[in-house]
Design an enzyme around this catalytic site. Structure first.
Site, PDB file in Angstrom:
ATOM      1  N   CYS A  22       7.350  10.315   3.083  1.00 34.82           N
ATOM      2  CA  CYS A  22       6.981  11.691   2.754  1.00 34.82           C
ATOM      3  C   CYS A  22       7.719  12.056   1.469  1.00 34.82           C
ATOM      4  O   CYS A  22       8.453  11.236   0.920  1.00 34.82           O
ATOM      5  CB  CYS A  22       7.261  12.667   3.892  1.00 34.82           C
ATOM      6  SG  CYS A  22       8.985  12.952   4.306  1.00 34.82           S
TER       7      CYS A  22
ATOM      8  N   CYS B 131       2.646  12.354   0.392  1.00 29.69           N
ATOM      9  CA  CYS B 131       3.232  11.950  -0.889  1.00 29.69           C
ATOM     10  C   CYS B 131       2.165  11.669  -1.939  1.00 29.69           C
ATOM     11  O   CYS B 131       2.479  11.418  -3.093  1.00 29.69           O
ATOM     12  CB  CYS B 131       4.182  10.766  -0.733  1.00 29.69           C
ATOM     13  SG  CYS B 131       3.413   9.210  -0.311  1.00 29.69           S
TER      14      CYS B 131
ATOM     15  N   CYS C 215       2.632   7.208  -3.873  1.00 30.21           N
ATOM     16  CA  CYS C 215       2.828   6.060  -2.989  1.00 30.21           C
ATOM     17  C   CYS C 215       2.055   4.863  -3.534  1.00 30.21           C
ATOM     18  O   CYS C 215       0.829   4.926  -3.649  1.00 30.21           O
ATOM     19  CB  CYS C 215       2.331   6.372  -1.579  1.00 30.21           C
ATOM     20  SG  CYS C 215       3.240   7.685  -0.770  1.00 30.21           S
TER      21      CYS C 215
END
Length: 135
Positions: free
Chosen positions: A11, A85, A89
């Site tokens: 996250c 995110c 990512c």
């Protein structure tokens, strides 16, 4: 997957959702799964409401520290679970990805964090079941 599957929870701040998910998976899976967590912009410390919410269910996450998401952590994980995110990512072909839409507990009190914790438990339980079924 290898003998011991690796799950990475990601996250933004690595202070709430991903830490609670990692705590649940460690608790439920024991040593059957390697558990990692990281954040695209890690906070200085774990969200105190997340720590307290997990303590209420007998899981201690006080020893965890928010970590920066690194390329190799994604590359060497079997399952990558993202929680808001977005594009920060990295994506590798052939990896199993799940994106969990969860409310961010940042800045929220314990009463608001409990339902997030409970939602995460359900998702982690389902994830563990699918890992156990698929090896």
């Amino acid at each position: 997957m290898s003998d011991k599957p690796t799950v990475l929870f990601v996250c933004v701040h690595n202070a709430g959702r991903s830490q609670m998910a990692a705590g649940w998976l460690r608790h439920l899976a024991g040593d059957r799964v390697e558990v990692r967590s990281a954040g695209s912009a890690p906070a200085d410390s774990i969200n105190p409401a997340a720590v307290e919410a997990m303590r209420e269910v007998g899981i201690d996450i006080t020893d965890q520290t928010p970590r920066l998401l690194e390329y190799d952590a994604v590359e060497t994980s079997d399952v990558v679970v993202t929680m808001g995110c977005g594009d920060s990512c990295p994506v590798f072909p052939g990896k199993r990805y799940e994106d969990w839409r969860l409310e961010d507990p940042a800045g929220k009190g314990l009463d608001a964090v409990r339902p997030i914790r409970d939602d995460i438990k359900i998702r982690v339980t389902d994830l563990l079941g699918s890992i156990d079924r698929n090896g």
